[in-house]
Write a protein that holds these residues in place. Sequence first.
Motif, PDB file in Angstrom:
ATOM      1  N   ALA A 235      -5.678  -8.795  14.540  1.00  0.00           N
ATOM      2  CA  ALA A 235      -5.564  -7.362  14.825  1.00  0.00           C
ATOM      3  C   ALA A 235      -4.174  -7.024  15.354  1.00  0.00           C
ATOM      4  O   ALA A 235      -3.578  -6.006  14.987  1.00  0.00           O
ATOM      5  N   LYS A 236      -3.636  -7.880  16.217  1.00  0.00           N
ATOM      6  CA  LYS A 236      -2.278  -7.677  16.720  1.00  0.00           C
ATOM      7  C   LYS A 236      -1.258  -7.950  15.624  1.00  0.00           C
ATOM      8  O   LYS A 236      -0.229  -7.275  15.524  1.00  0.00           O
ATOM      9  N   ALA A 237      -1.545  -8.957  14.778  1.00  0.00           N
ATOM     10  CA  ALA A 237      -0.640  -9.281  13.675  1.00  0.00           C
ATOM     11  C   ALA A 237      -0.490  -8.098  12.732  1.00  0.00           C
ATOM     12  O   ALA A 237       0.596  -7.876  12.178  1.00  0.00           O
ATOM     13  N   VAL A 238      -1.553  -7.331  12.523  1.00  0.00           N
ATOM     14  CA  VAL A 238      -1.488  -6.155  11.648  1.00  0.00           C
ATOM     15  C   VAL A 238      -0.441  -5.182  12.177  1.00  0.00           C
ATOM     16  O   VAL A 238       0.379  -4.655  11.421  1.00  0.00           O
ATOM     17  N   GLU A 239      -0.450  -4.939  13.490  1.00  0.00           N
ATOM     18  CA  GLU A 239       0.552  -4.048  14.085  1.00  0.00           C
ATOM     19  C   GLU A 239       1.961  -4.608  13.896  1.00  0.00           C
ATOM     20  O   GLU A 239       2.893  -3.885  13.534  1.00  0.00           O
ATOM     21  N   THR A 240       2.101  -5.901  14.139  1.00  0.00           N
ATOM     22  CA  THR A 240       3.410  -6.546  13.996  1.00  0.00           C
ATOM     23  C   THR A 240       3.911  -6.446  12.564  1.00  0.00           C
ATOM     24  O   THR A 240       5.090  -6.163  12.317  1.00  0.00           O
ATOM     25  N   LEU A 241       3.013  -6.657  11.602  1.00  0.00           N
ATOM     26  CA  LEU A 241       3.397  -6.632  10.187  1.00  0.00           C
ATOM     27  C   LEU A 241       3.741  -5.220   9.729  1.00  0.00           C
ATOM     28  O   LEU A 241       4.664  -5.035   8.918  1.00  0.00           O
ATOM     29  N   HIS A 242       3.027  -4.204  10.227  1.00  0.00           N
ATOM     30  CA  HIS A 242       3.391  -2.823   9.893  1.00  0.00           C
ATOM     31  C   HIS A 242       4.798  -2.522  10.412  1.00  0.00           C
ATOM     32  O   HIS A 242       5.606  -1.876   9.723  1.00  0.00           O
ATOM     33  N   GLY A 243       5.101  -3.001  11.632  1.00  0.00           N
ATOM     34  CA  GLY A 243       6.432  -2.805  12.186  1.00  0.00           C
ATOM     35  C   GLY A 243       7.492  -3.537  11.376  1.00  0.00           C
ATOM     36  O   GLY A 243       8.573  -2.993  11.115  1.00  0.00           O
ATOM     37  N   PHE A 244       7.159  -4.752  10.946  1.00  0.00           N
ATOM     38  CA  PHE A 244       8.076  -5.540  10.112  1.00  0.00           C
ATOM     39  C   PHE A 244       8.356  -4.816   8.797  1.00  0.00           C
ATOM     40  O   PHE A 244       9.506  -4.704   8.359  1.00  0.00           O
ATOM     41  N   ALA A 245       7.295  -4.303   8.153  1.00  0.00           N
ATOM     42  CA  ALA A 245       7.453  -3.611   6.872  1.00  0.00           C
ATOM     43  C   ALA A 245       8.302  -2.347   7.026  1.00  0.00           C
ATOM     44  O   ALA A 245       9.167  -2.053   6.192  1.00  0.00           O
ATOM     45  N   LYS A 246       8.064  -1.598   8.107  1.00  0.00           N
ATOM     46  CA  LYS A 246       8.828  -0.371   8.332  1.00  0.00           C
ATOM     47  C   LYS A 246      10.294  -0.678   8.594  1.00  0.00           C
ATOM     48  O   LYS A 246      11.197  -0.027   8.053  1.00  0.00           O
ATOM     49  N   GLU A 247      10.541  -1.700   9.413  1.00  0.00           N
ATOM     50  CA  GLU A 247      11.917  -2.056   9.777  1.00  0.00           C
ATOM     51  C   GLU A 247      12.706  -2.577   8.581  1.00  0.00           C
ATOM     52  O   GLU A 247      13.888  -2.285   8.424  1.00  0.00           O
ATOM     53  N   THR A 248      12.029  -3.348   7.728  1.00  0.00           N
ATOM     54  CA  THR A 248      12.729  -3.962   6.586  1.00  0.00           C
ATOM     55  C   THR A 248      12.692  -3.097   5.342  1.00  0.00           C
ATOM     56  O   THR A 248      13.380  -3.397   4.350  1.00  0.00           O
ATOM     57  N   GLY A 249      11.863  -2.040   5.344  1.00  0.00           N
ATOM     58  CA  GLY A 249      11.761  -1.168   4.182  1.00  0.00           C
ATOM     59  C   GLY A 249      10.963  -1.769   3.044  1.00  0.00           C
ATOM     60  O   GLY A 249      11.058  -1.291   1.902  1.00  0.00           O
ATOM     61  N   LEU A 250      10.148  -2.769   3.333  1.00  0.00           N
ATOM     62  CA  LEU A 250       9.348  -3.416   2.287  1.00  0.00           C
ATOM     63  C   LEU A 250       7.996  -2.722   2.150  1.00  0.00           C
ATOM     64  O   LEU A 250       7.369  -2.346   3.146  1.00  0.00           O
ATOM     65  N   ASN A 251       7.539  -2.572   0.912  1.00  0.00           N
ATOM     66  CA  ASN A 251       6.240  -1.955   0.647  1.00  0.00           C
ATOM     67  C   ASN A 251       5.162  -3.028   0.656  1.00  0.00           C
ATOM     68  O   ASN A 251       4.911  -3.682  -0.344  1.00  0.00           O
ATOM     69  N   LEU A 252       4.527  -3.199   1.818  1.00  0.00           N
ATOM     70  CA  LEU A 252       3.483  -4.220   1.980  1.00  0.00           C
ATOM     71  C   LEU A 252       2.155  -3.584   2.398  1.00  0.00           C
ATOM     72  O   LEU A 252       1.241  -4.283   2.822  1.00  0.00           O
ATOM     73  N   ASP A 253       2.060  -2.256   2.247  1.00  0.00           N
ATOM     74  CA  ASP A 253       0.903  -1.528   2.778  1.00  0.00           C
ATOM     75  C   ASP A 253      -0.426  -2.072   2.265  1.00  0.00           C
ATOM     76  O   ASP A 253      -1.358  -2.283   3.048  1.00  0.00           O
ATOM     77  N   ALA A 254      -0.533  -2.298   0.957  1.00  0.00           N
ATOM     78  CA  ALA A 254      -1.811  -2.724   0.383  1.00  0.00           C
ATOM     79  C   ALA A 254      -2.240  -4.074   0.940  1.00  0.00           C
ATOM     80  O   ALA A 254      -3.412  -4.263   1.307  1.00  0.00           O
ATOM     81  N   SER A 255      -1.307  -5.018   1.030  1.00  0.00           N
ATOM     82  CA  SER A 255      -1.643  -6.356   1.523  1.00  0.00           C
ATOM     83  C   SER A 255      -1.994  -6.333   3.006  1.00  0.00           C
ATOM     84  O   SER A 255      -2.929  -7.010   3.446  1.00  0.00           O
ATOM     85  N   ILE A 256      -1.267  -5.528   3.787  1.00  0.00           N
ATOM     86  CA  ILE A 256      -1.546  -5.446   5.222  1.00  0.00           C
ATOM     87  C   ILE A 256      -2.889  -4.772   5.459  1.00  0.00           C
ATOM     88  O   ILE A 256      -3.655  -5.178   6.354  1.00  0.00           O
ATOM     89  N   GLU A 257      -3.221  -3.756   4.663  1.00  0.00           N
ATOM     90  CA  GLU A 257      -4.508  -3.077   4.823  1.00  0.00           C
ATOM     91  C   GLU A 257      -5.672  -3.996   4.493  1.00  0.00           C
ATOM     92  O   GLU A 257      -6.743  -3.902   5.105  1.00  0.00           O
ATOM     93  N   ARG A 258      -5.486  -4.899   3.532  1.00  0.00           N
ATOM     94  CA  ARG A 258      -6.540  -5.885   3.238  1.00  0.00           C
ATOM     95  C   ARG A 258      -6.758  -6.789   4.448  1.00  0.00           C
ATOM     96  O   ARG A 258      -7.898  -7.115   4.788  1.00  0.00           O
ATOM     97  N   LEU A 259      -5.668  -7.209   5.078  1.00  0.00           N
ATOM     98  CA  LEU A 259      -5.774  -8.021   6.287  1.00  0.00           C
ATOM     99  C   LEU A 259      -6.493  -7.253   7.394  1.00  0.00           C
ATOM    100  O   LEU A 259      -7.365  -7.798   8.086  1.00  0.00           O
ATOM    101  N   ALA A 260      -6.144  -5.963   7.544  1.00  0.00           N
ATOM    102  CA  ALA A 260      -6.769  -5.138   8.579  1.00  0.00           C
ATOM    103  C   ALA A 260      -8.266  -4.974   8.324  1.00  0.00           C
ATOM    104  O   ALA A 260      -9.085  -5.119   9.248  1.00  0.00           O
TER     105      ALA A 260
END
Length: 373
Positions: A265-290
Amino acid sequence: MTLGDNRSLALSQLFRDAGYEEATPPILQPADIFLDLAGEDLRRRLFLTTGEDGQELCLRPDFTIPIARHYLETGIAGRTAAFSYVGQVFRHRPGQLGETMQAGVESIGREDEEQADADMLALALETADKLGLSSPRIRVGDEGLFTAVLQALEIPKVWQRRLRDVFGERDRLDQVITRMSGVEAKPDAKLGFLAALEGRDPEAAVAVVEDVLSLAGISAVGGRTAHEIAERFMEQAALSAGSGVDKDVISRLSEYLNVSGPPPAKAVETLHGFAKETGLNLDASIERLAKRTELMAERGIDISKLEYSGDFGRRLDYYTDFVFEIHHESSEHLGQVIGGGRYNKLVERLGAPSTVPAVGFTIWLDRAFEGAS
């Protein structure tokens, strides 16, 4: 009856009660299937023989592939089926017997993948309890998210494949990243053969190199197989095209791999921050994890005890998404007691006309009985 026998019987009953049909695949299996699907690294650990027709056979080194073959042989591909097993597997292991006992389950065909993942981990934890594993360490990861990061970073395909090959072994992964960075490159040493490989489809290019080595009668050099030599040729071809992968890409990849320690659950927050900071589109994969994490919590799993690691993977080619391992806290030196995850491409690669979702886990019974209280 021994304590181990009692626990094995308890597991069999647990799996039956959970709706898993017991299956017993043949001990002798076609070797090429394991080499194609689990990688050439497995060859040195197989017990090999040859049939009368010249086919290379091996003693069963694991159950997942044989169970998937059993699934295809006993019904229509795509149907929902659940199998359990217990039996011997055979692998060369330094300083140990080459024969050991495994048990486990495989759930094939369920379309509700995140729920099936949560159910599988819940059953694995119930199994650990039946085996007497107190305070187990539970590691979780996501091979699909790692692949999504590689694609979003637009890393050349030859390097993506090489990184996936060693995903799960951080030391080897770091070695590949170092080579990928170009620090080992020799720009002035570009060979004509390597230049000819540039821009080719990676799989086709590796096949070309393997054919050349085969024609020259070369099967192995310095402990490396022809396939491994071919992959190194491709790496050199990629490096010869320039100075390697951009250092910013290397930095972002390393940053993702270092996401580790907190529960999912904490990793999901960290990964959303990572994706936003790096500009990578990882939304679908992160949402599956969530979603998977939420369903695990609903299933009664204490997600605060799960250790998510960006660099955690299972060293078998057929795993595709959620992966996990359970270790006995006081006996981690024995290795994982339970390990498994999702392998959606396996059944299709064995002959199904389309992708069939699948998830399961394996128990190393010798480790479980040695480490359990």
